[in-house]
Write a protein that holds these residues in place. Structure first.
Motif, short mmCIF file in Angstrom:
data_model
loop_
_atom_site.label_atom_id
_atom_site.label_comp_id
_atom_site.label_asym_id
_atom_site.label_seq_id
_atom_site.Cartn_x
_atom_site.Cartn_y
_atom_site.Cartn_z
N ALA A 258 0.84 -1.21 0.00
CA ALA A 258 0.00 0.00 0.00
C ALA A 258 0.87 1.25 0.00
CB ALA A 258 -0.93 -0.03 1.20
N ALA A 259 1.94 1.21 0.82
CA ALA A 259 2.83 2.36 0.89
C ALA A 259 3.54 2.56 -0.45
CB ALA A 259 3.86 2.17 2.01
N ALA A 260 3.94 1.45 -1.08
CA ALA A 260 4.64 1.54 -2.37
C ALA A 260 3.72 2.16 -3.42
CB ALA A 260 5.10 0.16 -2.82
N ARG A 261 2.43 1.86 -3.33
CA ARG A 261 1.50 2.41 -4.32
C ARG A 261 1.37 3.93 -4.19
NH1 ARG A 261 -1.15 -2.77 -3.75
NH2 ARG A 261 -2.40 -2.11 -1.96
N GLU A 606 6.22 -6.89 -6.25
CA GLU A 606 6.20 -6.67 -7.69
C GLU A 606 5.92 -5.20 -8.01
OE1 GLU A 606 3.44 -9.37 -9.61
OE2 GLU A 606 4.11 -11.04 -8.34
N GLU A 607 6.67 -4.67 -8.96
CA GLU A 607 6.46 -3.31 -9.48
C GLU A 607 6.31 -2.29 -8.35
OE1 GLU A 607 4.63 -2.78 -13.34
OE2 GLU A 607 3.43 -4.57 -12.89
N ALA A 608 7.27 -2.34 -7.43
CA ALA A 608 7.15 -1.48 -6.24
C ALA A 608 8.35 -0.55 -6.09
CB ALA A 608 6.97 -2.33 -5.00
N GLY A 609 9.32 -0.61 -7.01
CA GLY A 609 10.45 0.34 -6.95
C GLY A 609 11.67 -0.27 -6.29
N PHE A 610 12.43 0.58 -5.60
CA PHE A 610 13.70 0.14 -5.02
C PHE A 610 13.51 -0.84 -3.88
CE2 PHE A 610 15.12 4.22 -6.91
CZ PHE A 610 16.18 3.73 -7.65
N GLY A 611 14.42 -1.80 -3.82
CA GLY A 611 14.38 -2.75 -2.72
C GLY A 611 14.56 -2.06 -1.39
N GLY A 612 15.52 -1.11 -1.35
CA GLY A 612 15.78 -0.41 -0.09
C GLY A 612 14.62 0.46 0.32
N PRO A 617 11.56 -1.92 4.24
CA PRO A 617 10.68 -1.53 5.36
C PRO A 617 9.72 -2.63 5.79
CG PRO A 617 10.82 0.23 3.75
CD PRO A 617 11.48 -0.96 3.12
N VAL A 618 9.33 -3.48 4.85
CA VAL A 618 8.43 -4.59 5.21
C VAL A 618 9.16 -5.54 6.15
CG1 VAL A 618 7.15 -6.58 4.31
CG2 VAL A 618 7.14 -4.40 3.05
N ALA A 619 10.43 -5.87 5.78
CA ALA A 619 11.22 -6.74 6.64
C ALA A 619 11.51 -6.07 7.97
CB ALA A 619 12.52 -7.11 5.94
N ARG A 620 11.77 -4.81 7.91
CA ARG A 620 12.09 -4.09 9.14
C ARG A 620 10.93 -4.16 10.14
NH1 ARG A 620 13.26 1.59 11.28
NH2 ARG A 620 12.91 1.11 13.47
N ARG A 621 9.74 -4.00 9.62
CA ARG A 621 8.58 -4.05 10.51
C ARG A 621 8.49 -5.41 11.20
NH1 ARG A 621 2.89 -4.84 10.43
NH2 ARG A 621 1.83 -3.26 11.68
N PRO A 633 3.57 1.76 11.78
CA PRO A 633 3.11 1.80 10.39
C PRO A 633 4.30 1.94 9.45
CG PRO A 633 2.66 3.88 11.46
CD PRO A 633 3.21 2.98 12.52
N ILE A 634 4.17 1.40 8.27
CA ILE A 634 5.29 1.46 7.32
C ILE A 634 5.37 2.84 6.69
CG2 ILE A 634 6.00 0.67 5.02
CD1 ILE A 634 5.59 -2.11 5.88
N ARG A 635 6.56 3.43 6.82
CA ARG A 635 6.82 4.68 6.11
C ARG A 635 8.01 4.44 5.20
NH1 ARG A 635 7.63 7.34 10.48
NH2 ARG A 635 5.66 7.25 11.63
N LEU A 636 7.83 4.64 3.93
CA LEU A 636 8.91 4.31 3.01
C LEU A 636 10.00 5.36 3.09
CD1 LEU A 636 7.16 2.87 -0.13
CD2 LEU A 636 7.77 1.82 2.02
N GLY A 637 11.23 4.89 3.18
CA GLY A 637 12.36 5.80 3.28
C GLY A 637 12.86 6.19 1.91
#
Lengths: 641, 385
Positions: A258-261, A606-612, A617-621, A633-637
Motif C-alpha cells: 500500500a505504501a509503495a503504491r 512486484e512493481e514497487a520500486g527500489f528494494g531499499g 521496510p516490510v522486513a524491518r517491521r 506503520p510502514i513509512r517508506l524511506g
C-alpha cells in the motif's frame, strides 16, 4: 353342432400348448440364459451402503493455535433425487419453505445451487434451530428426501490468515477420484485441493463411517443395519508457522505494498508504482522451518467450503485480480537483482577469483574490455561512483561495478572457472525445487551458455539470441538477465549463508497428532544441500550485509533507521530488479541475529520500486516485532537499490 | 327337459361309488390333485410373500396365509357343490345365472367400495366380494348354454347374440374399470366361438374389428393414462420413468435372479423386501421364480398344464355341446389368466390386474376358480349319464 368338433378342439389345444410353450421359453431365457445380469441387479437392489465422511483433522500452528477447524452444524438437507421424484414433492416443498421462513422460489434456488455436489444432499439451511431440526425429524413421512443431519465443515478461525499455505478443500474431481479410488474415496467426497490440505490429505482425512443397510423398494431401511463401521476422525497436523508472525508478515506485506503504491516512480514515467502483489517468507535457518509465508493478494479459503460460488471463482481468475489463488512465495519467479550478489560473492571468493580484501575501483560504470558501443557499458543503478571498494563495501553500498567485473572475469577465465556462478547458485538451492512439501512449486532459473542455446533452438521466437556473451555474465552477476528465483528460494539461500552453509528443505509441518494430542509422526528437518564458505569470506560478506542495514550509506539504512540493531542485529541485502515492460521489483533478503540467525526473511514486491525503499521496510517491521519493539506503520524511506 | 335328468342324477349320488354308472365313479382325480397341488403351492408362496412385511408391521406373519387357507377350504366346498349339482341344471338355469350376474355387476358400480382405483367389490365384513370373478364362470356357463341350444350352424344372428350376451357384463366390468377381467371375457368368448364352429373368417373379422376398436379406445382416451402406460410399458421397458416399467423391471429381476434352483424358499431378496409390487396377489409368480428358480416355476407351469390338459380332455369327452363348451370356456379362462399373469411378470404381456388362478391371494378368485374346476369335474363325471 357340426361334426368337426375334434378339429376345433385341436385348435383350442394347440393355442393352449403354444401359450404354455411361450411362457416356458421366456422363463428359460430369464432364469438360465440371462440370469447373471438379474442376479447382479437384485443384489445392488437390496443393499445400500451409507457413507458419512469423518471429520477432517485440524491444522494447528507451532504453538497449538487452531488454524483450521471443523464446525458441526445442525443442517437441513435435501436429497434432490428423492425429493424431485416423490409424488408429494410440491406439498413437501411448501412445508419446508414455511419451516425455513422463505419463499418457494428461494427454496428452489437453494436446492438447485450448483455449488453442491449432485451426489450428496444439499444443505438448504445451516444452523437450524432445535425446533426446525426436530420438526424435520418428526415429520419424515411428509418430507421425502428432506433430512435433519449434523454436517461437519471446515472453518477458519483466523479468516484469510495463511490461506495459501493452508489451502482449501473441495469436492473430489474425476482425476483425483481415479487416482485415489483404492483409498476408499467416493464421488462427492471432500478432498484437499491445495496447500497443507492437499499435501497432508492422507493424514487429515479420516475414515468414513460405512453403514450397510438392507432396504426395500421404497428405500425404507429394514431393521438394524447389517454392518456398521464407525468413522475414524482425521489426524491433526501441527505446522511450523507461528500465528503471530504469520499475521505480522501478512500485515507488513499488505502495508508495504500500500505504501509503495503511494510512491511515484521519479526515475521512470513519474507514475505511481502499481505494487499489486508480493511475498514474504520467514524461515528458521536452524532447521528450515517455515515460520511465516505470506502471499498477496490472498483469498478466503472459507469461500470454498461446500463449493465455491461460480462468480466468486471467476472473479479470482480475472487478470485484474492478480490471481489471489497463486502462492507467490513458491510459484512467483522473480529476478533477484542485487540480492543475488551473495551468490556471485561466494562463487568469486571460492574460486579464488578475488580475495575478500581486494578492491576494485568503482567509477560508476564498467565497460567490457575490447568492446565498443552502447551495449558494452554497464552503469551502477544509481549512477554514483563509490571509488575503491572491497567485497564488504561492495555489498553494503551494492556496487554493481564491482560485481560486473567479477561477472566479466568469470567469463573471460571460463576455462579455469567454468560456470562458477551457476554452480554456486545451484549450491544455494537455486534453479531447483526447494523440497518444501507444497504443490506447484516453481524451480526458478539460472542461465548458462548451454541452456541459453537450447532455449533459443527450442523457441527462437521467444529467445532470439542463442549466443552467450560477456554481457550475459555481467548481468547474471547482479541477479539480472534471465536469473529467476522464488521468494522461498531466496529466503532459503540467505538462511543457508546465515547458518554457515547448510541448506534445509523448508518444512511446513512439524508433526502429525491424533485427536488426543499424541504424536503419531514427527516431520524431521531435512538437509537438502550445502555450500562451502571460507571463514574469511564469510566474515567479509556478513559484515557487508550488516553494513547494508546498519551502515550510514547502507542501501537499507534508511529503512532501518531507529531499529534496535543491538537487540537483534540484522544482516541483509537489497535488490532492485528490472523487468522488461514493468516497473522494478523491490527485493530484500535478510537474517537475524546476524552471527547465529534464528530468522531468515525474504521480501519481494512486484512493481514497487527500489528494494531499499519498498521491500526493506516490510522486513524491518517484522524484525521490529522480533526484536521486541512494537511494529509501527510502514513509512517508506529513501533507500536505494 | 333336462330338469328330469338333473333330478335323477342327484338321486344317484347317494349310493356313490358302488356303481360304475354312478358319476362318482368317473371323478377326474388327476384334475382334483393338480388343482389341490396348485392351491397348496399358492398357500406356501402367499405366506412367503407376506410374512416379512406383516412381521415388520407388528402383525401376525401368517395373517394372509390363514385367510387364503380359509378361502381354499371354502373353495373346495364350492367345487363340490358345482360338481355335484348336474351341470345341466346350471345349463338350463343359465338365464338366471346370467341375469343375476348382470344385476350384481350393475349394483357393484353403485354400491361397491373403492379400492386401488376400481369399484369392483362389495365389502362384506372383513372380506371383499368381487362379482367379476364369479362373472367369468357364469359367463362361461351362459355362453355354453346358449350355443348348446342352437340347432344347426352358428349363423350371423347367433354370433351377434353371443357377442351381445358377452358385451353386457363385459361393459359393466369395463366401467369398474377392470381391464384384465374384461380381457378374460374376450378370451373365453373367442374360445367358445372357435369351438362352436363359427367360420374361421368370421372369427378373423371379429379379431380385426377388436384390434381397430382397441386402437380407437386408446386414441380416443377412453382408457385412463395409467392403463395405457401399463399396457404399453412392456413394449418399451427402457422407459423407466413410468412406475409400471419399474414394476416390470423389478419383476423380471426377481424371476431372472432366481436362476435354475432359486434363492431358496423365504430367501427372496426381491420378493421378501417388497421390491416387487402386489407380490402376494398379481405378482406371486415372481416369488416362485425368485425363490424356487426354474425348477419351481416349471413345476408350477406343469401343474397348470395338467389342469388345462384334463379340462381339454373333459371337453372332448363331454356328453353334449354345452358340456364341451363349459370345459372350453373354463380352459380359456384359466389358460389366458396363466399366460397373461405369468407373461406380464416376465415382460411378454402387458401389466393388468389378473390373478394367477389358485396361486394369488384373494377369496373371490379362489372361490370362482374352484367353482370352474368343479364344473369341469361335473362334465367329466357325467359324460355317460
Amino acid at each position: 353342432m357340426p361334426g368337426n368338433l375334434h378339429l376345433r378342439l385341436a385348435v383350442v389345444g394347440v393355442v393352449a400348448v403354444s401359450l404354455f410353450s411361450a411362457l416356458f421359453a421366456r422363463l428359460w431365457y430369464l432364469q438360465v440364459l440371462d440370469s447373471g445380469s438379474f442376479v447382479q441387479a437384485a443384489t445392488s437392489n437390496q443393499v445400500r451402503l451409507l457413507y458419512e465422511e469423518a471429520p477432517r483433522g485440524r491444522i494447528l500452528d507451532r504453538n497449538g493455535n487452531v488454524l483450521v477447524d471443523n464446525r458441526r452444524s445442525q443442517a437441513i438437507t435435501v436429497n434432490k433425487a428423492i425429493l424431485e421424484r416423490a409424488p408429494d414433492r410440491d406439498e413437501a416443498k411448501v412445508k419446508l419453505a414455511a419451516l425455513l421462513g422463505i419463499g418457494l422460489e428461494e427454496l428452489q434456488r437453494r436446492i438447485d445451487d450448483v455449488r453442491y455436489s449432485q451426489y450428496k444432499p444439499v444443505p438448504v439451511l445451516e444452523d437450524a434451530t432445535p425446533e426446525q431440526f426436530t420438526y424435520v425429524r418428526e415429520h419424515q413421512p411428509e418430507l421425502p428426501g428432506i433430512e435433519a443431519t449434523i454436517v461437519s465443515e471446515r472453518t477458519y478461525p483466523n479468516g484469510t490468515l495463511a490461506a495459501h499455505l493452508l489451502g482449501y478443500v473441495g469436492e473430489i474431481n474425476d482425476t483425483e477420484l481415479a487416482a485415489r479410488k483404492k483409498d476408499g474415496y467416493r464421488l462427492g467426497d471432500t478432498i484437499g485441493k491445495s496447500g497443507v490440505e492437499q499435501v497432508y490429505e492422507s493424514d487429515l482425512r479420516g475414515q468414513p463411517s460405512v453403514t450397510k443397510l438392507q432396504v426395500n423398494s421404497a428405500g425404507e431401511v429394514l431393521g438394524a443395519p447389517l454392518d456398521v463401521k464407525p468413522a475414524v476422525p482425521g489426524h491433526d497436523v501441527q505446522l511450523t508457522i507461528d500465528v503471530g508472525l504469520q499475521q505480522l508478515a501478512e500485515d507488513s506485506l499488505a502495508q508495504g505494498l500500500a505504501a509503495a503504491r503511494e510512491q511515484v516512480d521519479r526515475n521512470g514515467d513519474g507514475r505511481h508504482y502499481p505494487a499489486p502483489a508480493g511475498s514474504v517468507v520467514v524461515l528458521d535457518p536452524r532447521d528450515g522451518s517455515v515460520l511465516a509465508m505470506a502471499s498477496y493478494p490472498t483469498y478466503n479459503p472459507g469461500d470454498f467450503v461446500n463449493g465455491i460460488k461460480p462468480e466468486v471463482f471467476a472473479a479470482m481468475n480475472r487478470p485484474e485480480s492478480y490471481f489471489p489463488l497463486t502462492n507467490r512465495t513458491i510459484q512467483g519467479q522473480y529476478a533477484p537483482g542485487s540480492t543475488f550478489k551473495l551468490v556471485t560473492a561466494t562463487a568469486a571468493t571460492a574460486k579464488g577469483l578475488i580475495s575478500p580484501g581486494a578492491t576494485i575501483r568503482d567509477t560508476g560504470s564498467y565497460t567490457v574490455p575490447g568492446c565498443k558501443g552502447e551495449q558494452c557499458s554497464f552503469r551502477n543503478a544509481g549512477g554514483q561512483s563509490y571509488g575503491p571498494v572491497d567485497l564488504r563495501r561492495a555489498l553494503t553500498v551494492s556496487s554493481d561495478v564491482y560485481f560486473y567485473q567479477l561477472g566479466a572475469r568469470f567469463w573471460l577465465g571460463r576455462g579455469q572457472y567454468g560456470n562458477g556462478i551457476q554452480d554456486t547458485a545451484r549450491a544455494y538451492g537455486l534453479a531447483a525445487r526447494s523440497g518444501i512439501p507444497l504443490p506447484s512449486e516453481q524451480k526458478g532459473f539460472i542461465p548458462d551458455p548451454e541452456l541459453k542455446k537450447k532455449r533459443h533452438e527450442e523457441n527462437p521466437k521467444a529467445f532470439p539470441y542463442g549466443g552467450w556473451f560477456t554481457g550475459d555474465n555481467i548481468n547474471m552477476a547482479v541477479g539480472q538477465g534471465d536469473v529467476l528465483v522464488t521468494p522461498l528460494q531466496l529466503a532459503d539461500a540467505y538462511a543457508q549463508f546465515g547458518n554457515g552453509g547448510v541448506r534445509f528443505a523448508p518444512r511446513i509441518a512439524a508433526r502429525v497428532l491424533d485427536r488426543d494430542g499424541k504424536v503419531l509422526r514427527e516431520e524431521a528437518p531435512r538437509e537438502a544441500g550445502s555450500v562451502d564458505i571460507a571463514p574469511a569470506t564469510r566474515d567479509a560478506i556478513l559484515q557487508g550485509l550488516e553494513g547494508a542495514v546498519s551502515a550510514r550509506d547502507g542501501t537499507a539504512a534508511a529503512a532501518f533507521a531507529g531499529y534496535p540493531e543491538r537487540t537483534l542485529p540484522v544482516a541483509g541485502k537489497t535488490g532492485t530488479a528490472q523487468v522488461t515492460g514493468k516497473k522494478d521489483t523491490a527485493v530484500f533478503a535478510a537474517f537475524a541475529p546476524a552471527d547465529q540467525p534464528q530468522y531468515a526473511v525474504a521480501v519481494i514486491l512486484e512493481e514497487a520500486g527500489f528494494g531499499g525503499t519498498a521491500a526493506a521496510p516490510v522486513a524491518r517491521r517484522i524484525f521490529d516485532q522480533l526484536a521486541g519493539q512494537p511494529p509501527g506503520p510502514i513509512r517508506l524511506g529513501t533507500g536505494s537499490d | 327337459m333336462a330338469t328330469l335328468a338333473a333330478g335323477s342324477s342327484s338321486r344317484a349320488t347317494v349310493p356313490a361309488r358302488t356303481s360304475t354308472a354312478s358319476p362318482w365313479y368317473h371323478v377326474d382325480l388327476v384334475l382334483v390333485a393338480a388343482a389341490l397341488a396348485i392351491a397348496a403351492y399358492g398357500l406356501v408362496m402367499v405366506y412367503s410373500a407376506t410374512r416379512v412385511r406383516l412381521g415388520e408391521e407388528g402383525l401376525d406373519p401368517a395373517y394372509f396365509l390363514q385367510r387364503q387357507a380359509l378361502f381354499v377350504a371354502i373353495g373346495l366346498g364350492v367345487m363340490v357343490v358345482t360338481a355335484v349339482v348336474d351341470y345341466r341344471v346350471f345349463r338350463d338355469n343359465a338365464w338366471v345365472l346370467y341375469g343375476g350376474t348382470v344385476v350384481v355387476l350393475g349394483l357393484v358400480l353403485v354400491l361397491g367400495s373403492f379400492h386401488k382405483g376400481q369399484v369392483a367389490s362389495f365389502d362384506i365384513g372383513p372380506f371383499q366380494l368381487q362379482p367379476s370373478e364369479f362373472g367369468k364362470v357364469t359367463m362361461v356357463v351362459t355362453l355354453a348354454a346358449y350355443v348348446g341350444s342352437v340347432r344347426g350352424e352358428m349363423g350371423a344372428r347367433q354370433v351377434v347374440t353371443v357377442l351381445a350376451l358377452t358385451g353386457v357384463p363385459l361393459g359393466l366390468i369395463w366401467l369398474q374399470p377392470d381391464l384384465g377381467t374384461s380381457m378374460v371375457f374376450v378370451a373365453a368368448l373367442l374360445a367358445v366361438l372357435v369351438a362352436s364352429g363359427v367360420k374361421g373368417r368370421v372369427i378373423l373379422a371379429l379379431l380385426l374389428a377388436g384390434v381397430v376398436a382397441s386402437v380407437l379406445v386408446v386414441q380416443l382416451g377412453v382408457l385412463k393414462q395409467y392403463q395405457v402406460d401399463r399396457l404399453t410399458s412392456f413394449l418399451d421397458p427402457q422407459n423407466d420413468t413410468q412406475r409400471s416399467a419399474y414394476n416390470l423391471d423389478q419383476s423380471k429381476t426377481a424371476i431372472g435372479s432366481g436362476g435354475l434352483t432359486g434363492k431358496g424358499l423365504f430367501k427372496g431378496t426381491q420378493t421378501n423386501l417388497s421390491y416387487v409390487p402386489e407380490q402376494h396377489t398379481d405378482f406371486i409368480f415372481t416369488a416362485v421364480g425368485e425363490q424356487l428358480g426354474l425348477a419351481g416355476s416349471a413345476l408350477l407351469l406343469a401343474l397348470f398344464a395338467v389342469v388345462v390338459w384334463r379340462t381339454w380332455r373333459s371337453a372332448a369327452l363331454a356328453k353334449d355341446t354345452a358340456g364341451t363348451l363349459i370345459c372350453v370356456g373354463v380352459l380359456a379362462v384359466i389358460t389366458f389368466q396363466v399366460f397373461e399373469n405369468v407373461g406380464m411378470t416376465m415382460g411378454i404381456m402387458p401389466i393388468t390386474g389378473i390373478p394367477l388362478p389358485l396361486m394369488s391371494y384373494g377369496g373371490s378368485a379362489t372361490l370362482a376358480t374352484f367353482a370352474a374346476i368343479g364344473l369341469v369335474l361335473n362334465v367329466h363325471m357325467r359324460r355317460f349319464s
